[in-house]
Scaffold this motif. Sequence first.
Motif, PDB file in Angstrom:
ATOM      1  N   GLY A   1     -19.099 -37.559 -50.784  1.00 51.37           N
ATOM      2  CA  GLY A   1     -19.130 -38.116 -52.289  1.00 51.37           C
ATOM      3  C   GLY A   1     -20.426 -38.445 -52.505  1.00 51.37           C
ATOM      4  O   GLY A   1     -20.738 -37.986 -54.208  1.00 51.37           O
TER       5      GLY A   1
ATOM      6  N   GLU B   1     -17.057 -25.058 -52.857  1.00 50.67           N
ATOM      7  CA  GLU B   1     -15.400 -25.391 -53.015  1.00 50.67           C
ATOM      8  C   GLU B   1     -15.689 -25.685 -51.191  1.00 50.67           C
ATOM      9  O   GLU B   1     -14.183 -26.952 -51.649  1.00 50.67           O
ATOM     10  CB  GLU B   1     -15.155 -24.188 -53.296  1.00 50.67           C
TER      11      GLU B   1
ATOM     12  N   ARG C   1     -15.824 -29.820 -50.480  1.00 51.28           N
ATOM     13  CA  ARG C   1     -14.777 -30.132 -51.901  1.00 51.28           C
ATOM     14  C   ARG C   1     -13.804 -30.525 -51.300  1.00 51.28           C
ATOM     15  O   ARG C   1     -13.217 -31.657 -51.122  1.00 51.28           O
ATOM     16  CB  ARG C   1     -15.187 -29.559 -53.383  1.00 51.28           C
TER      17      ARG C   1
ATOM     18  N   THR D   1     -13.811 -32.758 -48.018  1.00 50.88           N
ATOM     19  CA  THR D   1     -14.021 -33.853 -48.048  1.00 50.88           C
ATOM     20  C   THR D   1     -12.920 -34.857 -49.260  1.00 50.88           C
ATOM     21  O   THR D   1     -12.890 -36.127 -49.095  1.00 50.88           O
ATOM     22  CB  THR D   1     -14.907 -34.153 -49.762  1.00 50.88           C
ATOM     23  N   SER D   2     -11.770 -34.154 -49.828  1.00 50.50           N
ATOM     24  CA  SER D   2     -10.815 -33.844 -50.795  1.00 50.50           C
ATOM     25  C   SER D   2      -9.744 -34.437 -49.495  1.00 50.50           C
ATOM     26  O   SER D   2      -9.050 -35.386 -49.665  1.00 50.50           O
ATOM     27  CB  SER D   2      -9.853 -33.784 -51.343  1.00 50.50           C
TER      28      SER D   2
END
Length: 207
Positions: free
Chosen positions: A76, A186, A189, A192-193
């Motif tokens: 992050g 993408e 992310r 990470t999400s």
Amino acid sequence: MSTVTAATAPAPAARTPIYKSLFAQVVFALILGIVLGMATPEFAQSLKILSDAFLKLISMIVAPIVFCVVVHGIAGAGDLKKVGRVGVKALVYFEVMTTVALAVGLLLAFVFGPGHGMNIDPSSLDAKALSSYTDNASKLKSSGIGSFLLNIVPTTSIDALARNDVLQVLFFAIIFGVSLALVGGEKGRTVTSLIDAVATVLFKAMA
């Protein structure tokens, strides 16, 4: 005009009941433990199963939480240079505070002398209670610092999580987090999400 102002004014936040405060719960538990220990020592010792079960519940999710928090923090942040600077500062802070804590502990031990006057026969003590600590100390002494550093690298990531080896989990989390930050885009992310969602569930389980 006053009606509009009154309608748009934010409502005061509701105060959390004191019994829901973690600090209040800990203080109450400490007081209750002291009272039970003084009033009914036998009954208080029989409650050890509760503390053992609580510690096992906490250790059950420590390693996954460490992994998720470290990976999400590194990925992050985005800027790996910033992560490196924060990591160095955290390491220095950890070393300094650990040294201070050790110094304070030694000072208090010399001042108050815990254990003096208890008149305990050393032959009646359980020698097996410290066996795990003495074994680890002897292994470190015989194998050397090189073997210790090599042991930080897990055989497999699943093995480190299964054995709840936090140091190995931390090492793998740093590697995974840095790799995730380098991937970016993408795919980065998305992962990470996912890790952030898993961490949210684990913290809810901890609560």
